[in-house]
Design a protein around this motif. Structure first.
Motif, PDB file in Angstrom:
ATOM      1  N   HIS A 155       1.224  -1.225  -0.175  1.00 42.41           N
ATOM      2  CA  HIS A 155      -0.054   0.281  -0.217  1.00 42.41           C
ATOM      3  C   HIS A 155       0.739   1.272   0.402  1.00 42.41           C
ATOM      4  O   HIS A 155       0.157   2.318  -0.019  1.00 42.41           O
ATOM      5  CB  HIS A 155      -0.840  -0.032   1.187  1.00 42.41           C
ATOM      6  CG  HIS A 155      -1.834  -1.084   0.323  1.00 42.41           C
ATOM      7  ND1 HIS A 155      -3.556  -0.701   0.087  1.00 42.41           N
ATOM      8  CD2 HIS A 155      -2.167  -2.334   1.025  1.00 42.41           C
ATOM      9  CE1 HIS A 155      -4.021  -1.521  -0.029  1.00 42.41           C
ATOM     10  NE2 HIS A 155      -3.449  -2.250   1.120  1.00 42.41           N
TER      11      HIS A 155
ATOM     12  N   PRO B 213       1.676   2.676  -3.003  1.00 42.27           N
ATOM     13  CA  PRO B 213       1.026   3.178  -3.750  1.00 42.27           C
ATOM     14  C   PRO B 213       0.226   4.046  -2.805  1.00 42.27           C
ATOM     15  O   PRO B 213      -0.230   5.335  -4.038  1.00 42.27           O
ATOM     16  CB  PRO B 213       1.154   2.774  -4.981  1.00 42.27           C
ATOM     17  CG  PRO B 213       1.709   1.683  -4.985  1.00 42.27           C
ATOM     18  CD  PRO B 213       1.888   1.645  -2.853  1.00 42.27           C
ATOM     19  N   THR B 214      -0.560   3.531  -2.269  1.00 42.13           N
ATOM     20  CA  THR B 214      -2.023   4.268  -1.929  1.00 42.13           C
ATOM     21  C   THR B 214      -2.347   5.159  -0.916  1.00 42.13           C
ATOM     22  O   THR B 214      -2.413   6.172  -1.253  1.00 42.13           O
ATOM     23  CB  THR B 214      -2.732   2.809  -0.968  1.00 42.13           C
ATOM     24  OG1 THR B 214      -3.031   2.144  -2.075  1.00 42.13           O
ATOM     25  CG2 THR B 214      -3.878   2.852  -0.441  1.00 42.13           C
TER      26      THR B 214
ATOM     27  N   ALA C 165       1.019  -5.396 -10.304  1.00 41.28           N
ATOM     28  CA  ALA C 165       2.925  -4.457  -9.296  1.00 41.28           C
ATOM     29  C   ALA C 165       2.221  -5.191  -8.184  1.00 41.28           C
ATOM     30  O   ALA C 165       3.916  -5.240  -7.304  1.00 41.28           O
ATOM     31  CB  ALA C 165       2.111  -3.020  -9.397  1.00 41.28           C
ATOM     32  N   ALA C 166       1.403  -5.604  -7.516  1.00 42.01           N
ATOM     33  CA  ALA C 166       1.015  -6.682  -6.392  1.00 42.01           C
ATOM     34  C   ALA C 166       2.990  -7.522  -5.920  1.00 42.01           C
ATOM     35  O   ALA C 166       2.876  -7.914  -4.763  1.00 42.01           O
ATOM     36  CB  ALA C 166       0.281  -6.162  -5.069  1.00 42.01           C
TER      37      ALA C 166
ATOM     38  N   VAL D 236       7.095  -2.287  -6.033  1.00 46.65           N
ATOM     39  CA  VAL D 236       5.348  -2.315  -5.907  1.00 46.65           C
ATOM     40  C   VAL D 236       5.265  -1.190  -7.197  1.00 46.65           C
ATOM     41  O   VAL D 236       4.751  -0.659  -8.371  1.00 46.65           O
ATOM     42  CB  VAL D 236       4.801  -2.820  -4.775  1.00 46.65           C
ATOM     43  CG1 VAL D 236       3.040  -1.941  -5.649  1.00 46.65           C
ATOM     44  CG2 VAL D 236       4.690  -3.837  -3.910  1.00 46.65           C
ATOM     45  N   LEU D 237       6.061   0.045  -6.177  1.00 42.98           N
ATOM     46  CA  LEU D 237       5.611   1.360  -7.332  1.00 42.98           C
ATOM     47  C   LEU D 237       6.667   1.086  -8.883  1.00 42.98           C
ATOM     48  O   LEU D 237       6.205   1.759  -9.314  1.00 42.98           O
ATOM     49  CB  LEU D 237       6.526   2.271  -6.256  1.00 42.98           C
ATOM     50  CG  LEU D 237       6.137   4.090  -7.124  1.00 42.98           C
ATOM     51  CD1 LEU D 237       4.650   4.262  -6.739  1.00 42.98           C
ATOM     52  CD2 LEU D 237       6.369   5.041  -5.993  1.00 42.98           C
TER      53      LEU D 237
ATOM     54  N   GLN E  69      -2.281  -1.904  -9.892  1.00 41.34           N
ATOM     55  CA  GLN E  69      -1.819  -2.060  -8.852  1.00 41.34           C
ATOM     56  C   GLN E  69      -2.307  -3.565  -8.272  1.00 41.34           C
ATOM     57  O   GLN E  69      -0.677  -4.418  -7.503  1.00 41.34           O
ATOM     58  CB  GLN E  69      -2.437  -1.256  -7.788  1.00 41.34           C
ATOM     59  CG  GLN E  69      -1.426  -1.872  -6.370  1.00 41.34           C
ATOM     60  CD  GLN E  69      -2.613  -0.462  -5.769  1.00 41.34           C
ATOM     61  OE1 GLN E  69      -3.370   0.435  -5.856  1.00 41.34           O
ATOM     62  NE2 GLN E  69      -2.160  -0.588  -4.068  1.00 41.34           N
ATOM     63  N   ASP E  70      -2.793  -4.302  -9.185  1.00 45.46           N
ATOM     64  CA  ASP E  70      -2.887  -6.082  -8.765  1.00 45.46           C
ATOM     65  C   ASP E  70      -1.708  -6.968  -8.985  1.00 45.46           C
ATOM     66  O   ASP E  70      -1.156  -7.467  -8.336  1.00 45.46           O
ATOM     67  CB  ASP E  70      -4.642  -6.364  -9.123  1.00 45.46           C
ATOM     68  CG  ASP E  70      -4.433  -6.559 -10.331  1.00 45.46           C
ATOM     69  OD1 ASP E  70      -4.121  -5.429 -10.893  1.00 45.46           O
ATOM     70  OD2 ASP E  70      -5.340  -7.438 -10.518  1.00 45.46           O
TER      71      ASP E  70
ATOM     72  N   SER F 222      -2.590  -8.807  -2.850  1.00 41.81           N
ATOM     73  CA  SER F 222      -2.648  -8.809  -5.093  1.00 41.81           C
ATOM     74  C   SER F 222      -4.253  -9.054  -4.788  1.00 41.81           C
ATOM     75  O   SER F 222      -4.790  -8.667  -6.209  1.00 41.81           O
ATOM     76  CB  SER F 222      -1.589  -9.637  -5.337  1.00 41.81           C
ATOM     77  OG  SER F 222      -1.964  -9.727  -6.164  1.00 41.81           O
TER      78      SER F 222
ATOM     79  N   GLN G  44       4.405  -0.628 -11.273  1.00 43.30           N
ATOM     80  CA  GLN G  44       2.633   0.806 -11.396  1.00 43.30           C
ATOM     81  C   GLN G  44       2.948   1.483 -12.043  1.00 43.30           C
ATOM     82  O   GLN G  44       2.509   2.022 -13.091  1.00 43.30           O
ATOM     83  CB  GLN G  44       2.407   0.837  -9.512  1.00 43.30           C
ATOM     84  CG  GLN G  44       1.316   1.715 -10.141  1.00 43.30           C
ATOM     85  CD  GLN G  44       0.243   1.796  -8.780  1.00 43.30           C
ATOM     86  OE1 GLN G  44       1.266   2.408  -7.583  1.00 43.30           O
ATOM     87  NE2 GLN G  44      -0.496   1.947  -8.867  1.00 43.30           N
ATOM     88  N   LYS G  45       4.062   2.300 -11.193  1.00 37.31           N
ATOM     89  CA  LYS G  45       4.389   3.515 -12.297  1.00 37.31           C
ATOM     90  C   LYS G  45       5.177   3.487 -13.689  1.00 37.31           C
ATOM     91  O   LYS G  45       4.763   4.288 -14.548  1.00 37.31           O
ATOM     92  CB  LYS G  45       5.187   4.770 -10.949  1.00 37.31           C
ATOM     93  CG  LYS G  45       5.231   6.545 -12.437  1.00 37.31           C
ATOM     94  CD  LYS G  45       6.283   6.707 -11.239  1.00 37.31           C
ATOM     95  CE  LYS G  45       6.629   8.205 -11.539  1.00 37.31           C
ATOM     96  NZ  LYS G  45       7.546   8.762 -10.569  1.00 37.31           N
TER      97      LYS G  45
END
Length: 374
Positions: A25, A27-28, A234-235, A220-221, A231-232, A147, A224-225
């Protein structure tokens, strides 16, 4: 003794599980508080400062109250902070919460490692790698659960609160299984920097743990980025890394019995450097997931080898040697992610993650100076 072993395994698993939930989380949290990579790096630095403050008193606390009592209080506090992570009063509240999370997590880590060391001493054969494997297994489970829940559109607050509650219950049960507190032999010294061979071993541990911390906080980031993964998906970066590291550690005692320490660390660090370079140069999600797994295999046994060497340094006790090396290593573990955040702010996350390649290569090069060849 069997109950204590299972309780300690559970504690290591919970430590990895809670840390992975935070990693999933990141990124969250970044989006929720609308902060940049640099501000996120500062928040991670707050966790690192909290961890160092915790480490400076961890020995005193464990010596005075016992591993079981310290693990209970600090484990529950760390879980509480995790559950409240998205309900804080803005960015200053996030900084304060992560400082508390870093302090309680680091003291919890010292307490359960002290318990593991005492169990190993009583049993008379090496089992520390298996305990550390449980941390990695917990990290894999936490990331995989994240994820799955993200794919099911489960809200982040629900996930964090649920993970915190599950972790708190498991920690509470595990503390009941731990060994009874031992009478303190006297006041434990506070934080002291090592010198000589212990300092060099600590630097090697820091180089390895900077790379490990980068995987926990930025992988993870990165997917994603930088690679545009949902995100699922990326996790799974965290799960890939942690699962491979767990497998390497479960087999670590077998490998260490058949390979010299310097050869094992050089080969492991070289594998990590090459795999991470491939991830960053190719820039594809599948390659990244495979590469992160290879980085996990490479880094998995570095810390156990270094701790084992620290325990055999002439003129010091095993406990002091391991504590000295782990203190410097933990500094690297916590300082690496904000370093990468600052570099990412000035260039890109892809460029910043080449720090992992550099430090793993330096670790391979320096290993011969600190470790025995046979």
């Amino acid at each position: 003794m069997s109950a204590a072993r299972w309780g300690t395994r559970t504690q290591f698993f919970c430590s990895g599980f809670l840390f992975a939930t935070w990693g999933v989380h990141i990124p969250t949290v970044k989006a929720h508080y609308a902060i940049s990579e640099g501000a996120l790096g500062l928040a991670l630095l707050a966790a690192g400062i909290g961890a160092l403050l915790g480490l400076s008193r961890a020995g005193v606390l464990v010596g005075r109250f016992g591993a079981r009592g310290v693990a209970l209080v600090c484990g529950l506090l760390a879980a509480l902070v995790l559950g409240l992570l998205l309900g804080l009063p803005g960015y200053p509240g996030l900084l304060a919460a992560l400082a508390v999370f870093g302090a309680t997590s680091s003291v919890f880590d010292v307490a359960i490692n002290a318990e593991a060391s005492e169990i190993e001493r009583r049993q008379g054969y090496p089992i520390m790698s298996h305990f550390h494997a449980m941390f990695s297994l917990g990290g894999m489970a936490g990331a995989a659960a994240g994820s799955l829940l993200l794919g099911w559109q489960v809200g982040a607050v629900t996930h964090l609160v649920g993970a915190a509650l599950a972790g708190a219950l498991a920690i509470g049960w595990a503390c009941l299984q731990m060994l009874p507190p031992q009478p303190a032999a006297g006041d434990e010294p506070g934080f002291r920097l090592p010198r000589g061979v212990l300092l060099l071993l600590g630097v090697l541990a820091a180089l390895g743990l900077i790379s490990e911390g980068a995987m926990y906080d930025w992988s993870v980031l990165y997917l994603q980025k930088e690679l545009g993964s949902p995100q699922d998906v990326a996790a799974l970066a965290y799960a890939s890394f942690s699962g491979a590291m767990a497998a390497a550690r479960f087999g670590g005692d077998w490998v260490r019995a058949r390979t010299s320490p310097v050869m094992l660390v050089r080969a492991s660090a070289s594998l990590s450097a090459l795999a991470m370079a491939a991830v960053l140069l190719v820039g594809h999600p599948v390659v990244a997931l495979v590469g992160f797994a290879l980085v996990g295999i490479g880094l998995g046994n570095v810390v156990p080898v270094l701790f084992s060497a620290a325990a055999r340094v002439p003129g010091t006790t095993p406990a002091h040697g391991i504590a000295a090396v782990s203190s410097v290593g933990y500094l690297g573990f916590m300082a690496g992610p904000p370093l990468i955040g600052g570099l990412a702010q000035g260039s890109s996350l892809t460029a910043a993650l080449f720090v992992v390649v550099l430090f793993a290569a330096v670790l391979a090069a320096l290993s011969r100076r600190a470790l025995p060849a046979g």
